[in-house]
Design a protein around this motif. Sequence first.
Motif, PDB file in Angstrom:
ATOM      1  N   ALA A  63      -4.817  30.433  33.169  1.00 19.15           N
ATOM      2  CA  ALA A  63      -6.071  29.779  33.548  1.00 19.15           C
ATOM      3  C   ALA A  63      -7.209  30.785  33.629  1.00 19.15           C
ATOM      4  O   ALA A  63      -8.349  30.489  33.222  1.00 19.15           O
ATOM      5  CB  ALA A  63      -5.891  29.057  34.880  1.00 19.15           C
ATOM      6  N   GLU A  64      -6.930  31.967  34.142  1.00 22.39           N
ATOM      7  CA  GLU A  64      -7.957  33.005  34.216  1.00 22.39           C
ATOM      8  C   GLU A  64      -8.448  33.387  32.827  1.00 22.39           C
ATOM      9  O   GLU A  64      -9.655  33.564  32.615  1.00 22.39           O
ATOM     10  CB  GLU A  64      -7.405  34.220  34.952  1.00 22.39           C
ATOM     11  CG  GLU A  64      -8.404  35.345  35.133  1.00 22.39           C
ATOM     12  CD  GLU A  64      -7.783  36.543  35.844  1.00 22.39           C
ATOM     13  OE1 GLU A  64      -7.966  36.653  37.070  1.00 22.39           O
ATOM     14  OE2 GLU A  64      -7.115  37.351  35.166  1.00 22.39           O
ATOM     15  N   ALA A  65      -7.522  33.503  31.887  1.00 24.18           N
ATOM     16  CA  ALA A  65      -7.909  33.846  30.515  1.00 24.18           C
ATOM     17  C   ALA A  65      -8.729  32.723  29.885  1.00 24.18           C
ATOM     18  O   ALA A  65      -9.701  32.979  29.169  1.00 24.18           O
ATOM     19  CB  ALA A  65      -6.667  34.140  29.680  1.00 24.18           C
ATOM     20  N   ALA A  66      -8.346  31.481  30.160  1.00 21.72           N
ATOM     21  CA  ALA A  66      -9.068  30.350  29.584  1.00 21.72           C
ATOM     22  C   ALA A  66     -10.467  30.210  30.176  1.00 21.72           C
ATOM     23  O   ALA A  66     -11.369  29.666  29.535  1.00 21.72           O
ATOM     24  CB  ALA A  66      -8.275  29.061  29.810  1.00 21.72           C
ATOM     25  N   LEU A  67     -10.656  30.698  31.388  1.00 21.92           N
ATOM     26  CA  LEU A  67     -11.940  30.561  32.076  1.00 21.92           C
ATOM     27  C   LEU A  67     -12.660  31.905  32.160  1.00 21.92           C
ATOM     28  O   LEU A  67     -13.378  32.168  33.130  1.00 21.92           O
ATOM     29  CB  LEU A  67     -11.719  30.001  33.487  1.00 21.92           C
ATOM     30  CG  LEU A  67     -11.072  28.622  33.565  1.00 21.92           C
ATOM     31  CD1 LEU A  67     -10.725  28.277  35.002  1.00 21.92           C
ATOM     32  CD2 LEU A  67     -12.002  27.562  32.963  1.00 21.92           C
ATOM     33  N   ALA A  68     -12.488  32.724  31.143  1.00 24.06           N
ATOM     34  CA  ALA A  68     -13.066  34.069  31.169  1.00 24.06           C
ATOM     35  C   ALA A  68     -14.579  34.030  31.325  1.00 24.06           C
ATOM     36  O   ALA A  68     -15.169  34.839  32.065  1.00 24.06           O
ATOM     37  CB  ALA A  68     -12.678  34.828  29.907  1.00 24.06           C
ATOM     38  N   ALA A  69     -15.248  33.102  30.649  1.00 19.01           N
ATOM     39  CA  ALA A  69     -16.705  33.016  30.742  1.00 19.01           C
ATOM     40  C   ALA A  69     -17.134  32.591  32.147  1.00 19.01           C
ATOM     41  O   ALA A  69     -18.092  33.137  32.702  1.00 19.01           O
ATOM     42  CB  ALA A  69     -17.238  32.035  29.701  1.00 19.01           C
ATOM     43  N   ASP A  70     -16.433  31.617  32.716  1.00 18.10           N
ATOM     44  CA  ASP A  70     -16.744  31.181  34.084  1.00 18.10           C
ATOM     45  C   ASP A  70     -16.535  32.324  35.080  1.00 18.10           C
ATOM     46  O   ASP A  70     -17.335  32.508  36.014  1.00 18.10           O
ATOM     47  CB  ASP A  70     -15.871  29.993  34.481  1.00 18.10           C
ATOM     48  CG  ASP A  70     -16.054  28.798  33.571  1.00 18.10           C
ATOM     49  OD1 ASP A  70     -15.606  28.882  32.407  1.00 18.10           O
ATOM     50  OD2 ASP A  70     -16.610  27.791  34.021  1.00 18.10           O
ATOM     51  N   ALA A 196      -1.572  40.599  42.637  1.00 17.69           N
ATOM     52  CA  ALA A 196      -2.519  41.711  42.760  1.00 17.69           C
ATOM     53  C   ALA A 196      -3.193  42.058  41.437  1.00 17.69           C
ATOM     54  O   ALA A 196      -4.305  42.595  41.428  1.00 17.69           O
ATOM     55  CB  ALA A 196      -1.797  42.943  43.310  1.00 17.69           C
ATOM     56  N   HIS A 197      -2.535  41.752  40.301  1.00 13.89           N
ATOM     57  CA  HIS A 197      -3.119  42.107  39.008  1.00 13.89           C
ATOM     58  C   HIS A 197      -4.188  41.108  38.573  1.00 13.89           C
ATOM     59  O   HIS A 197      -4.912  41.360  37.592  1.00 13.89           O
ATOM     60  CB  HIS A 197      -2.025  42.164  37.946  1.00 13.89           C
ATOM     61  CG  HIS A 197      -1.403  40.830  37.661  1.00 13.89           C
ATOM     62  ND1 HIS A 197      -0.465  40.266  38.495  1.00 13.89           N
ATOM     63  CD2 HIS A 197      -1.614  39.944  36.660  1.00 13.89           C
ATOM     64  CE1 HIS A 197      -0.107  39.092  38.003  1.00 13.89           C
ATOM     65  NE2 HIS A 197      -0.784  38.876  36.898  1.00 13.89           N
ATOM     66  N   LEU A 198      -4.308  39.979  39.264  1.00  7.33           N
ATOM     67  CA  LEU A 198      -5.337  39.004  38.931  1.00  7.33           C
ATOM     68  C   LEU A 198      -6.705  39.505  39.410  1.00  7.33           C
ATOM     69  O   LEU A 198      -6.802  40.347  40.291  1.00  7.33           O
ATOM     70  CB  LEU A 198      -5.039  37.657  39.597  1.00  7.33           C
ATOM     71  CG  LEU A 198      -3.747  36.950  39.193  1.00  7.33           C
ATOM     72  CD1 LEU A 198      -3.517  35.718  40.067  1.00  7.33           C
ATOM     73  CD2 LEU A 198      -3.784  36.560  37.714  1.00  7.33           C
ATOM     74  N   HIS A 199      -7.756  38.976  38.814  1.00  2.57           N
ATOM     75  CA  HIS A 199      -9.088  39.292  39.299  1.00  2.57           C
ATOM     76  C   HIS A 199      -9.210  38.824  40.752  1.00  2.57           C
ATOM     77  O   HIS A 199      -8.611  37.805  41.132  1.00  2.57           O
ATOM     78  CB  HIS A 199     -10.141  38.584  38.439  1.00  2.57           C
ATOM     79  CG  HIS A 199     -11.537  39.045  38.710  1.00  2.57           C
ATOM     80  ND1 HIS A 199     -12.289  38.576  39.785  1.00  2.57           N
ATOM     81  CD2 HIS A 199     -12.349  39.924  38.050  1.00  2.57           C
ATOM     82  CE1 HIS A 199     -13.475  39.143  39.770  1.00  2.57           C
ATOM     83  NE2 HIS A 199     -13.538  39.966  38.733  1.00  2.57           N
ATOM     84  N   PRO A 200      -9.941  39.549  41.609  1.00  2.00           N
ATOM     85  CA  PRO A 200     -10.039  39.142  43.011  1.00  2.00           C
ATOM     86  C   PRO A 200     -10.476  37.693  43.208  1.00  2.00           C
ATOM     87  O   PRO A 200      -9.990  37.014  44.117  1.00  2.00           O
ATOM     88  CB  PRO A 200     -11.071  40.120  43.584  1.00  2.00           C
ATOM     89  CG  PRO A 200     -10.919  41.346  42.760  1.00  2.00           C
ATOM     90  CD  PRO A 200     -10.605  40.858  41.384  1.00  2.00           C
ATOM     91  N   ILE A 201     -11.376  37.206  42.375  1.00  2.78           N
ATOM     92  CA  ILE A 201     -11.814  35.815  42.516  1.00  2.78           C
ATOM     93  C   ILE A 201     -10.651  34.871  42.249  1.00  2.78           C
ATOM     94  O   ILE A 201     -10.418  33.904  42.995  1.00  2.78           O
ATOM     95  CB  ILE A 201     -12.989  35.528  41.562  1.00  2.78           C
ATOM     96  CG1 ILE A 201     -14.204  36.366  41.966  1.00  2.78           C
ATOM     97  CG2 ILE A 201     -13.334  34.047  41.554  1.00  2.78           C
ATOM     98  CD1 ILE A 201     -15.396  36.212  41.035  1.00  2.78           C
TER      99      ILE A 201
END
Length: 360
Positions: A63-70, A196-201
């Motif tokens: 989901a993080e990769a799919a929402l990179a722009a957001d 922990a490897h995910l972006h903080p948001i």
Amino acid sequence: MKPHLNDSEWFDDDPRWSLPSPYDPPGEVEEDPDAPEGVAAWDLPLPRADRRDLLDVDPWRRAEAALAADLARAAQALGRLDEAVRRVGQGAAERLAYREVEAMLRADGRWLDRDRIGRAQLDAGGDPDRVRDLERARWALRRLTASPGVPSDLRRFLGRHRPAWQGDPLLAERVTLDAAVDDVQHAWQEVLDRSAHLHPITQGCAALRAWRLLDVSGEGEGLDGAVMASRIAAREHRALGFVPLAPAGQSWRRGGAVLDVLRLWMAEVRSGALSALADLDRAADWREQATARVADLGGRNPAKVLAVLAARPYVSAADVAETATVSRDTAERILRTFEQRGLVHEITGRGRFRLWRATV
């Protein structure tokens, strides 16, 4: 006339006692080989769900990769806000924290405006009918205004301990009041390590989901998880220790698919950051306009008092006197003058121990 069912007296031999109920256990149930002897499948308490694998990180990574722009837009807005708070000072973080706690409580079904919270926080009068809610608000304010970083000790974060005054009163041994927190401490730390490897948001949103699954706060308590998630999402900030979602805050209670939840979270993080920046801009505009409106007063003291009011959300005359290095009488006189000119608002309505805030 035949009496109504609820009006007639039921005797022990009444045949209605034998009528089948939809809540009766089925006539034939396969026995669970792992169940203890003498325990049926429908007996309470029911078995607890396995909570060892509460957070599957892969859906969050996708989901993080799919929402990179957001994510980029939300991170950019947060970076601007963090830098603005760093320039203005701790007072800006406090101003935004009052705003955030007000929204968090509202999302939790507790309606308290920030002036009431400010009075309770500064011991300038509380509400005896809302003691519990005001305590929760003060708890959240202390956590949100702390330096950036992820709280590692759940019991310390939740405040679920008390001093044991047995023996030497100088030794305040912290005793756990809620043993359930110890039970989930390891699982919670595992959640943080795995994400922990995910972006903080993204990690903040994922942690909020795991917090609910762990049921750390109990039924109907959403404030704890919202504060924790907000601090996790801001773990790389330099000045602001939380990520604002106010005035929206739907993500604090939102469930559903990971992609949808994360998309809403990122949108609210961005809108919350932009709204917070607008609040800080209004405070700066107020100071500029107020400076022009008190130029006729002469001397340096009015400008010094304006600086204190612009830097802090709520002040007392004693605070102003100490920070602006003026006498108490001078501080009170200037505050009364500012109130007459519509520059400040007194929020206690009392003759003593009063608090003022800028009319931002």
